[in-house]
Each structure stands twice: as C-alpha cells, then as structure tokens.
Design a protein around this motif. Structure first.
Motif, mmCIF file in Angstrom:
data_model
loop_
_atom_site.group_PDB
_atom_site.id
_atom_site.type_symbol
_atom_site.label_atom_id
_atom_site.label_comp_id
_atom_site.label_asym_id
_atom_site.label_seq_id
_atom_site.Cartn_x
_atom_site.Cartn_y
_atom_site.Cartn_z
ATOM 1 N N LYS A 4 -24.158 40.790 31.454
ATOM 2 C CA LYS A 4 -23.056 40.205 30.679
ATOM 3 C C LYS A 4 -23.262 40.446 29.187
ATOM 4 O O LYS A 4 -22.324 40.808 28.455
ATOM 5 N N ALA A 18 -22.613 44.069 28.347
ATOM 6 C CA ALA A 18 -21.176 44.378 28.361
ATOM 7 C C ALA A 18 -20.498 43.827 27.111
ATOM 8 O O ALA A 18 -19.625 44.496 26.503
ATOM 9 N N GLU A 19 -20.895 42.651 26.696
ATOM 10 C CA GLU A 19 -20.311 42.029 25.501
ATOM 11 C C GLU A 19 -20.648 42.829 24.242
ATOM 12 O O GLU A 19 -19.801 43.036 23.362
ATOM 13 N N LYS A 36 -21.340 46.048 24.111
ATOM 14 C CA LYS A 36 -20.608 47.325 24.168
ATOM 15 C C LYS A 36 -19.168 47.114 23.707
ATOM 16 O O LYS A 36 -18.586 47.953 22.997
ATOM 17 N N ARG A 37 -18.574 45.986 24.107
ATOM 18 C CA ARG A 37 -17.203 45.696 23.745
ATOM 19 C C ARG A 37 -17.082 45.471 22.240
ATOM 20 O O ARG A 37 -16.137 45.936 21.585
ATOM 21 N N LYS A 38 -18.074 44.741 21.637
ATOM 22 C CA LYS A 38 -18.049 44.455 20.222
ATOM 23 C C LYS A 38 -18.260 45.737 19.409
ATOM 24 O O LYS A 38 -17.667 45.894 18.324
ATOM 25 N N GLY A 69 -17.421 48.621 20.410
ATOM 26 C CA GLY A 69 -16.320 49.536 20.728
ATOM 27 C C GLY A 69 -16.760 50.719 21.539
ATOM 28 O O GLY A 69 -16.130 51.786 21.476
#
Length: 154
Positions: free
Chosen positions: A143, A146-147, A149-151, A153
């Motif tokens: 988790k 993934a967070e 990677k999202r931040k 971009g």
C-alpha cells in the motif's frame, strides 16, 4: 602353704554381714549382654543435663524428616527454575526453597521430563503467528509503495 587370696572370706565380729555381701557383688562378673551395651561417655567439665535442657531452645531439637508430595516437588522445582532464570545461582535458589542441593538434583533427576508435545504446539503456533505478521507487513508495504508511486506520478 595355702594362698591367702584363694581362701574364703571369714566373717569376724568386726565385719558385718551386709558389708561382706557388697564385696561379693562387686567381684561378680558382668554378663556378656551387659558388656555389649554401650556406656554413656562421661565428659569432663560438661554442664549437667538439667542445665542443658534449660539453655537449649526447642528449635534445636531436630524434627523428623519432611516428605513432600509430587505436586509440592514440582512446585518447588518450578520455583527454583524461575529464580535461576531470574539471575540467582543454583545454590541460593535451592537455599531459598528450603531444601538441600542434593535433594534438588535428586528430584530433578526423578521428575518426568517436560512433555515434548507442548513444545511442538508452541512452535507451530509461533510459526502461524509469524506468517500472519509477515503477510500484514507485506500488505502495508504494498500500500505504501502504491501511494508513493501515485504521489510521484509514476
């Protein structure tokens, strides 16, 4: 000439009959049983028995041998093991329990070994808990990853 020692004692008017009987009693030999019986040793400068009884407290009289049940033995062995694991020495732990070191080792030798089944059950339970914790940690890390990677971009 006759030996004066072999001659029978002659009572005279000056020797009473009672005195003659006591002389004969003194010369009488002891029986073999009487010889075998031990005589109490006479001690020089020893206090009389009456004064010893007054001075000696009742605690000095040795009581009979204490016997412990199997349950009491197991409890004492567990108590000793606990104090040893707490940092005490064998000697102090045994003394604290109130038994001798020899008794401790005899009891330990005679006690049944710890059941192996309990150790195996504990090991299996620990392995299961370890798997559960590893999976929880892996989920959290996924988790987080993934967070991030999202931040970023990505």
């Amino acid at each position: 000439m006759a030996n004066p020692l072999d001659a029978e004692p002659v009572t005279t008017a000056t020797q009473p009959a009672a005195k003659l009987e006591t002389l004969e009693k003194k010369k009488a030999k002891r029986s073999p049983k009487a010889k075998a019986e031990p005589r109490p040793a006479a001690r020089k400068n020893a206090p009389s028995a009456a004064s010893e009884a007054k001075e000696a407290p009742a605690a000095t009289v040795r009581a009979g041998r204490k016997t412990y049940s199997e349950k009491e033995r197991a409890q004492m062995l567990a108590l000793i093991q606990k104090s040893i694991s707490g940092g005490d020495t064998h000697k102090s732990a045994v003394k604290q329990a109130g038994i001798s070191e020899q008794t401790y080792y005899q009891w330990k030798k005679a006690s049944p070994p710890a059941p192996v089944g309990d150790d195996l059950k504990d090991l299996v339970a620990l392995e299961e808990e370890n798997k559960r914790l590893k999976s929880l940690l892996a989920d959290r890390l996924r988790k987080e990853n993934a967070e991030l990677k999202r931040k970023l971009g990505l």
